[in-house]
Design a protein around this motif. Structure first.
Motif, PDB file in Angstrom:
ATOM      1  N   MET A 199       0.844  -1.202   0.000  1.00  0.00           N
ATOM      2  CA  MET A 199       0.000   0.000   0.000  1.00  0.00           C
ATOM      3  C   MET A 199       0.879   1.253   0.000  1.00  0.00           C
ATOM      4  N   PRO A 200       0.355   2.376  -0.551  1.00  0.00           N
ATOM      5  CA  PRO A 200       1.114   3.632  -0.450  1.00  0.00           C
ATOM      6  C   PRO A 200       0.918   4.297   0.926  1.00  0.00           C
ATOM      7  N   PHE A 201       1.982   4.883   1.423  1.00  0.00           N
ATOM      8  CA  PHE A 201       1.946   5.595   2.717  1.00  0.00           C
ATOM      9  C   PHE A 201       2.507   6.995   2.523  1.00  0.00           C
ATOM     10  N   GLU A 202       2.173   7.867   3.482  1.00  0.00           N
ATOM     11  CA  GLU A 202       2.811   9.187   3.491  1.00  0.00           C
ATOM     12  C   GLU A 202       3.321   9.469   4.896  1.00  0.00           C
ATOM     13  N   GLY A 203       4.594   9.811   4.990  1.00  0.00           N
ATOM     14  CA  GLY A 203       5.175  10.157   6.291  1.00  0.00           C
ATOM     15  C   GLY A 203       4.817  11.585   6.644  1.00  0.00           C
ATOM     16  N   GLY A 206       5.833  14.426   4.437  1.00  0.00           N
ATOM     17  CA  GLY A 206       5.192  14.581   3.131  1.00  0.00           C
ATOM     18  C   GLY A 206       5.706  13.596   2.082  1.00  0.00           C
ATOM     19  N   ILE A 207       6.711  12.795   2.441  1.00  0.00           N
ATOM     20  CA  ILE A 207       7.280  11.856   1.463  1.00  0.00           C
ATOM     21  C   ILE A 207       6.418  10.593   1.373  1.00  0.00           C
ATOM     22  N   ARG A 208       6.148  10.183   0.132  1.00  0.00           N
ATOM     23  CA  ARG A 208       5.320   8.992  -0.082  1.00  0.00           C
ATOM     24  C   ARG A 208       6.192   7.777  -0.368  1.00  0.00           C
ATOM     25  N   PHE A 209       5.712   6.623   0.080  1.00  0.00           N
ATOM     26  CA  PHE A 209       6.467   5.387  -0.168  1.00  0.00           C
ATOM     27  C   PHE A 209       5.524   4.192  -0.120  1.00  0.00           C
ATOM     28  N   MET A 210       5.996   3.065  -0.664  1.00  0.00           N
ATOM     29  CA  MET A 210       5.200   1.841  -0.619  1.00  0.00           C
ATOM     30  C   MET A 210       5.638   1.008   0.585  1.00  0.00           C
ATOM     31  N   GLY A 211       4.682   0.313   1.182  1.00  0.00           N
ATOM     32  CA  GLY A 211       5.024  -0.544   2.310  1.00  0.00           C
ATOM     33  C   GLY A 211       3.951  -1.600   2.518  1.00  0.00           C
ATOM     34  N   ILE A 236       1.559   6.923  15.777  1.00  0.00           N
ATOM     35  CA  ILE A 236       0.320   7.365  15.151  1.00  0.00           C
ATOM     36  C   ILE A 236       0.492   8.636  14.311  1.00  0.00           C
ATOM     37  N   LYS A 237       1.264   9.588  14.819  1.00  0.00           N
ATOM     38  CA  LYS A 237       1.358  10.861  14.075  1.00  0.00           C
ATOM     39  C   LYS A 237       2.429  10.844  12.991  1.00  0.00           C
ATOM     40  N   GLU A 238       3.184   9.748  12.881  1.00  0.00           N
ATOM     41  CA  GLU A 238       4.320   9.733  11.948  1.00  0.00           C
ATOM     42  C   GLU A 238       3.967   9.327  10.528  1.00  0.00           C
ATOM     43  N   ILE A 239       2.832   8.659  10.353  1.00  0.00           N
ATOM     44  CA  ILE A 239       2.574   8.043   9.056  1.00  0.00           C
ATOM     45  C   ILE A 239       1.074   7.894   8.841  1.00  0.00           C
ATOM     46  N   GLN A 240       0.660   7.979   7.579  1.00  0.00           N
ATOM     47  CA  GLN A 240      -0.718   7.573   7.288  1.00  0.00           C
ATOM     48  C   GLN A 240      -0.761   6.757   6.004  1.00  0.00           C
TER      49      GLN A 240
END
Ligand code: BT5
Length: 243
Positions: A199-203, A206-211, A236-240
């Motif tokens: 799935m794609p995530f955003e830290g 603002g950087i997006r990555f797959m995980g 919780i606040k580090e990533i969505q």
């Protein structure tokens, strides 16, 4: 069960917190409103519902947070209590989107906002706010939301759904207090939305990555496998998750 029923209030969480400042309130007291005029989600988000159709309620849970039980433990218990109630009403395909969204058929059916306060005598009061969509049918404004009646094709008795959640929560809190956290945490992990799926995530930078979600630690950190196969844990606040 001590239930305070209101026609309308800005937020049932705020109503219960205000009550706590003025008088003694019994453990597991519930405040419910037909309509919330300023329903709140996490970090300034809004909780929006059609008048009279859904459940918006807050439950007082006293002294569940201890040195052993963290805020996340209560979060897990509440999520599992909602899932158990929805299963009782035959809702299929339930999942928990970390940290605290309850999804049915990949759409949000319930949200949770827990607010804790430390009293001068050392007691910790947790106000557990739950928004649970029951009889609302039109979600044009919220395309990623659903309700029990959208899934079952018939209306339900809202109070019966609420009582089921509260009874589960009461029982589960009693189990937590005798040290039985693990089975709730296991259920939470089993129900984790998109576990094992890239799935794609955003830290928060603002950087997006797959995980790929591996699971959630006992204290609520999300374990994600990154593209180099390393597993990183996030608060919780580090990533969505972008979903
Ligand atoms: C939550 O926040 O999901 C917590 C919601 C808690 C609401 C209850 S109602 C009783 C008590 N009193 C309060 O004032 N609050 C609590 P969060 O994870 O931040 O999600 C908020 C997001 O969910 C919004 O930004 C919308 O995208 C979406 N949303 C809003 N209303 C919704 C609804 N009725 N159904 C599904 N999704 C909704």
């Amino acid at each position: 069960m001590n239930i305070i029923k209101l026609d309308a209030t800005p937020s049932t969480n705020d109503f219960l917190k205000e009550l706590l400042t003025n008088q003694f309130v019994e453990n597991f007291t519930v405040v419910t409103a037909e309509n919330q005029t300023s329903g709140r989600g996490q970090m300034g988000a809004k909780w929006e519902v059609e008048f009279g159709k859904n459940l918006t309620f807050s439950v007082l849970v006293k002294d569940v947070l201890t040195e052993i039980n963290s805020i996340f433990h209560l979060n897990v218990l509440v999520a599992v209590s909602i899932i158990e109630a929805l299963e009782h009403f035959n809702i299929p395909n339930l999942a928990i989107k970390w940290p605290n969204d309850i999804l049915a058929e990949s759409k949000k059916i319930a949200g949770v906002l827990i607010e804790n306060s430390l009293k001068s005598n050392g007691e910790i009061f947790s106000v557990v706010g739950i928004g649970l969509n029951v009889n609302q049918k039109n979600f044009d404004e919220l395309p990623k939301a659903t309700s029990l009646s959208c899934i079952l094709n018939h209306d339900l008795d809202k109070e019966a759904v609420m009582v089921s959640v509260i009874q589960n929560l009461k029982r589960n809190v009693a189990l937590l207090q005798i040290g039985e956290y693990d089975k709730f945490w296991q259920t939470y992990n089993k129900k984790l939305f998109k576990k094992g799926i890239p799935m794609p995530f955003e830290g928060n930078d603002g950087i997006r990555f797959m995980g790929i979600i591996q699971g959630v630690s006992t204290y609520g950190k999300l374990k994600v496998m990154l593209e180099d196969d390393a597993v990183k844990t996030y608060d919780i606040k580090e990533i969505q998750m972008l979903y």
